[in-house]
Write a protein that holds these residues in place. Sequence first.
Motif, PDB file in Angstrom:
ATOM      1  N   ILE A 117       0.850  -1.107  -0.314  1.00  0.00           N
ATOM      2  CA  ILE A 117       0.159  -0.358  -0.036  1.00  0.00           C
ATOM      3  C   ILE A 117       0.972   1.090  -0.111  1.00  0.00           C
ATOM      4  CG2 ILE A 117      -1.990   1.076   1.188  1.00  0.00           C
ATOM      5  CD1 ILE A 117      -2.789  -0.920   2.270  1.00  0.00           C
ATOM      6  N   PRO A 118       1.103   2.144  -1.217  1.00  0.00           N
ATOM      7  CA  PRO A 118       1.602   3.284  -1.129  1.00  0.00           C
ATOM      8  C   PRO A 118       1.488   4.193   0.611  1.00  0.00           C
ATOM      9  CG  PRO A 118       0.335   3.107  -2.864  1.00  0.00           C
ATOM     10  CD  PRO A 118      -0.261   2.263  -1.791  1.00  0.00           C
ATOM     11  N   SER A 119       3.018   4.824   0.647  1.00  0.00           N
ATOM     12  CA  SER A 119       2.967   5.185   1.597  1.00  0.00           C
ATOM     13  C   SER A 119       3.041   7.007   1.182  1.00  0.00           C
ATOM     14  CB  SER A 119       3.757   5.310   2.760  1.00  0.00           C
ATOM     15  OG  SER A 119       4.937   5.261   1.869  1.00  0.00           O
ATOM     16  N   GLY A 120       2.744   7.471   2.192  1.00  0.00           N
ATOM     17  CA  GLY A 120       2.751   9.228   2.007  1.00  0.00           C
ATOM     18  C   GLY A 120       1.439   9.816   1.549  1.00  0.00           C
ATOM     19  N   GLY A 121       1.600  11.359   1.477  1.00  0.00           N
ATOM     20  CA  GLY A 121       0.216  11.868   1.498  1.00  0.00           C
ATOM     21  C   GLY A 121      -0.933  11.423   1.678  1.00  0.00           C
ATOM     22  N   GLN A 122      -1.637  11.483   0.880  1.00  0.00           N
ATOM     23  CA  GLN A 122      -3.088  11.047   1.845  1.00  0.00           C
ATOM     24  C   GLN A 122      -2.953   9.875   1.889  1.00  0.00           C
ATOM     25  OE1 GLN A 122      -4.208  14.689   3.083  1.00  0.00           O
ATOM     26  NE2 GLN A 122      -6.057  13.821   2.528  1.00  0.00           N
ATOM     27  N   PHE A 123      -2.266   8.853   2.001  1.00  0.00           N
ATOM     28  CA  PHE A 123      -2.305   7.504   2.622  1.00  0.00           C
ATOM     29  C   PHE A 123      -2.242   7.141   3.671  1.00  0.00           C
ATOM     30  CE2 PHE A 123      -3.440   6.842  -1.923  1.00  0.00           C
ATOM     31  CZ  PHE A 123      -3.451   6.047  -2.327  1.00  0.00           C
ATOM     32  N   TRP A 124      -1.815   8.309   4.664  1.00  0.00           N
ATOM     33  CA  TRP A 124      -1.949   8.154   5.606  1.00  0.00           C
ATOM     34  C   TRP A 124      -3.351   8.221   7.019  1.00  0.00           C
ATOM     35  CZ3 TRP A 124       2.990   5.941   7.456  1.00  0.00           C
ATOM     36  CH2 TRP A 124       4.065   6.029   6.558  1.00  0.00           C
ATOM     37  N   THR A 125      -3.727   8.901   5.778  1.00  0.00           N
ATOM     38  CA  THR A 125      -5.075   9.441   6.415  1.00  0.00           C
ATOM     39  C   THR A 125      -6.380   8.082   6.051  1.00  0.00           C
ATOM     40  OG1 THR A 125      -5.664   9.795   4.453  1.00  0.00           O
ATOM     41  CG2 THR A 125      -5.253  11.523   5.978  1.00  0.00           C
ATOM     42  N   PHE A 126      -5.888   7.246   5.428  1.00  0.00           N
ATOM     43  CA  PHE A 126      -7.200   6.180   5.130  1.00  0.00           C
ATOM     44  C   PHE A 126      -7.117   4.701   6.226  1.00  0.00           C
ATOM     45  CE2 PHE A 126      -6.445   7.587   0.603  1.00  0.00           C
ATOM     46  CZ  PHE A 126      -7.166   8.686   1.244  1.00  0.00           C
ATOM     47  N   PRO A 127      -7.954   4.171   6.770  1.00  0.00           N
ATOM     48  CA  PRO A 127      -8.247   3.794   7.902  1.00  0.00           C
ATOM     49  C   PRO A 127      -7.915   1.931   6.882  1.00  0.00           C
ATOM     50  CG  PRO A 127     -10.628   4.470   6.661  1.00  0.00           C
ATOM     51  CD  PRO A 127     -10.231   4.867   6.274  1.00  0.00           C
ATOM     52  N   ASN A 128      -7.934   1.171   7.592  1.00  0.00           N
ATOM     53  CA  ASN A 128      -7.996  -0.398   7.104  1.00  0.00           C
ATOM     54  C   ASN A 128      -9.061  -0.764   6.223  1.00  0.00           C
ATOM     55  OD1 ASN A 128      -5.463  -0.073   8.608  1.00  0.00           O
ATOM     56  ND2 ASN A 128      -6.082  -1.789  10.231  1.00  0.00           N
ATOM     57  N   SER A 129     -10.151  -0.427   6.868  1.00  0.00           N
ATOM     58  CA  SER A 129     -11.307  -0.471   6.101  1.00  0.00           C
ATOM     59  C   SER A 129     -11.338  -0.382   4.918  1.00  0.00           C
ATOM     60  CB  SER A 129     -12.573  -0.006   6.312  1.00  0.00           C
ATOM     61  OG  SER A 129     -12.168   1.259   6.972  1.00  0.00           O
ATOM     62  N   SER A 130     -10.086   0.493   3.829  1.00  0.00           N
ATOM     63  CA  SER A 130     -10.911   0.850   2.658  1.00  0.00           C
ATOM     64  C   SER A 130      -9.290   0.114   2.199  1.00  0.00           C
ATOM     65  CB  SER A 130      -9.223   2.009   2.790  1.00  0.00           C
ATOM     66  OG  SER A 130      -9.985   3.883   3.499  1.00  0.00           O
ATOM     67  N   PHE A 131      -9.155  -1.067   2.687  1.00  0.00           N
ATOM     68  CA  PHE A 131      -7.866  -2.124   2.090  1.00  0.00           C
ATOM     69  C   PHE A 131      -8.205  -3.316   2.178  1.00  0.00           C
ATOM     70  CE2 PHE A 131      -5.311   1.577   2.993  1.00  0.00           C
ATOM     71  CZ  PHE A 131      -5.043   2.060   1.573  1.00  0.00           C
ATOM     72  N   GLU A 132      -9.158  -3.317   2.950  1.00  0.00           N
ATOM     73  CA  GLU A 132      -9.878  -5.582   3.538  1.00  0.00           C
ATOM     74  C   GLU A 132      -9.926  -5.152   2.568  1.00  0.00           C
ATOM     75  OE1 GLU A 132     -12.301  -4.445   6.845  1.00  0.00           O
ATOM     76  OE2 GLU A 132     -13.880  -3.973   5.512  1.00  0.00           O
ATOM     77  N   GLY A 133     -10.347  -7.044   2.858  1.00  0.00           N
ATOM     78  CA  GLY A 133     -10.422  -7.768   1.866  1.00  0.00           C
ATOM     79  C   GLY A 133      -9.805  -8.369   0.192  1.00  0.00           C
ATOM     80  N   ASN A 134      -8.988  -7.600   0.654  1.00  0.00           N
ATOM     81  CA  ASN A 134      -7.398  -8.353  -0.501  1.00  0.00           C
ATOM     82  C   ASN A 134      -6.193  -8.833   0.513  1.00  0.00           C
ATOM     83  OD1 ASN A 134      -8.724  -6.092  -2.815  1.00  0.00           O
ATOM     84  ND2 ASN A 134      -8.441  -5.402  -1.199  1.00  0.00           N
ATOM     85  N   PRO A 135      -6.464  -9.846  -0.205  1.00  0.00           N
ATOM     86  CA  PRO A 135      -5.119 -10.831   1.342  1.00  0.00           C
ATOM     87  C   PRO A 135      -3.566 -10.448   0.870  1.00  0.00           C
ATOM     88  CG  PRO A 135      -6.771 -12.607   0.604  1.00  0.00           C
ATOM     89  CD  PRO A 135      -7.285 -10.979  -0.242  1.00  0.00           C
TER      90      PRO A 135
END
Length: 716
Positions: A634-652
């Motif tokens: 998952i990219p780091s930096g920018g706005q990605f620091w602010t997104f919760p884990n639920s934004s990426f769940e379901g992708n093993p």
Amino acid sequence: MCFSYKPKFCSKKVIYTEMVIVLEIWVLISVLLYSLQTQVLVISQNLICDANDLTGLTGFMNGLESPIDGWLFTNSSSLESSSCCNWIGITCNISLGRIVRLELPNKRLSGNLSDSVSYLDHLRAFNLSNNFLKGPLPVSLFHLTYLEEVDLSSNEFDEVLPVTVNLPALQVLDVSDNNLRGSLQIGLCANSTRIRVLSFGGNYFTGSIPLQFEACNFLEHLSAASNYISGVIPDFLLTLPRLRELALENNEFTAFANRISNVSSGLVRLDVSSNRISGNLPDFFYMFPNIHYFSAHSNNLSGTIPPSLSNSQNISYLNLRNNSFDGSINLNCSMMVNLTSLNLGSNNFSGTLPANLATCRNLKAINVAKNNLIGQIPESFKNLQSLSYFSISNCSFSNLSTSLKILQHCPNLTVLVFTMNFYTERLPSDHSNLLFKSLKALVIANCRLTGSIPYWLNGLTQLQLLDLSWNDLTGMVPAYIGDFKFLFYLDLSSNSLSGEMPKSLTRLQSLISTDISLEEPSPDFSFFIWRNTSAGSGLQYNQIMSFPPKLDLSGNHLTGPIWPEFGNLKKLHSLYLGHNNLSGSIPSSLSGMRNIEILDFSYNSLTGTIPPTLVRLSFLSRFSVAYNNLTGIIPSGGQFWTFPNSSFEGNPGLCGVFFNNCEKNQLLKPQLPSEMNDEFPILRLLVIIGFGTGFLLAVLSLIVVPGIRGARKQNG
């Protein structure tokens, strides 16, 4: 001069002499006038400050936190040399030699208002509006004998108004949009008998309308809007002899006075909206033969519309929305010939839309949304040639096809809102030959309509907003939608649409470069737009142009890829593609959507990685790729620091710093040159600079340094 009774005997020489004399007199008068004007100008420019005025200005300046450009004080020992009449915002009376106007609006002034204004005892106008002044208002300001106009609006003054007031010449007092509190000043009209304008709006005033306001016989405009004033709206206030505008909205009034006099009033505009007024609306509009504007929305009013209002000849704007009025809509349009805007939304009106409403020929806006209305749109509505805005959302109307055929005859129709009506009917097909030449917004949402998106919509060439969400439409998304030059809001979510997304959507000009401009037919009319949320609740917008630029195709059965060309939509704010069957990878070119705030690709079949380029989206506040088949870091930096884990769940296969732990080989995996070019231009630049510096040093050590040593040896 030639006095002969026989002009022909007057010599030419005499006539010429007379012309010369007249010309000399004209030149002399012109010179004298110019000299007088010059002397007056010199006097005004060199007019010295009165000692009292200069003292008042000095104290005024000392109360501010920063100086005023163009105000220059000399030494206190030479007051006579200060020409304050030339300073910005100051006007002097030449004959009196005194300051009569002090006007400094929009100067970003901050600080406190000094009590030394009492020295400006010949002041007639005082305007410090739209600044950042704070603190209490000085008592001395309210004892200036000659003061006629006071405008202190849009500042941060607080505390209460002075108890005593002595402003015999006052005509205008505006202290709106401050932080003033306490009760309204009761002595204003007793001491200022000729006051015309009083504006107290946008403060924290409490209490009731003072009985002493009955003495305001010259008052033309009174605004006490947006305060905490309570109690009964007194009858004397409605019948002040010269009052034209009365603004009492956004307060805590509970009722009109029980006793209503029979005195005719000159009121033109009356606004009592957003209060706590309950009971029936009084039948007192016969007292207001000149009233054009009446708004009582957002109260607790009930009963029917009183006859004196439904027969008002001059009323042009009538807003009773968000109350509990009931019964049938009964308006006498043969009398209401000037009615242009009618808002009866969010009440308990029942029955059908009255056919005689079409005889109000000047109607431009009709809102009857959220009532208990049934039946069909009357055939007579095709005669509403001025109609621009029409909303019947959240009622129980039927026969969509006939309704559209009737309303297409309204040549100026701009906004049409049919949300939550015509349940389970079929969206009219291409054989309907419907044509709306002026329509800019079409909302037929949450109706559970069947059928497909028809081709006749292609004729809506002025369309800017299209919402067909929460229906049961099938088939493909038509490619012609991408040809709408002005479309900036498209919501086809929660249907059963299938096939690929048309690539033409990536060519919507209004989402690439075109600025949208839409003249609002009725700015305070609101309607609901439904979003695909878990609660299924809607969002209310008051103006069409307050809608964010959006594409929403979520909740369908769409297949195929996410087109890389979506990155061209630089003005798009929201892109919802979730809950579909989309496949392929997320294009790195989406980083071109520089104004995007929401990206939702959840619940699809996307593969590959999340492009690191998306960290460039500095306005991105909501992002979801949940429940796909994505892999990688998952990219780091920018706005990605602010997104919760639920934004990426379901992708093993996804991992990140705050998500699944990444294996060491994933973290150390070298990036491809293309990724380096895309993501690390600064690092690339540093590498080039480092290489160049090293090369230069090598050249110096191999060529220049040995040359210097050889020269030294020869010299030795």
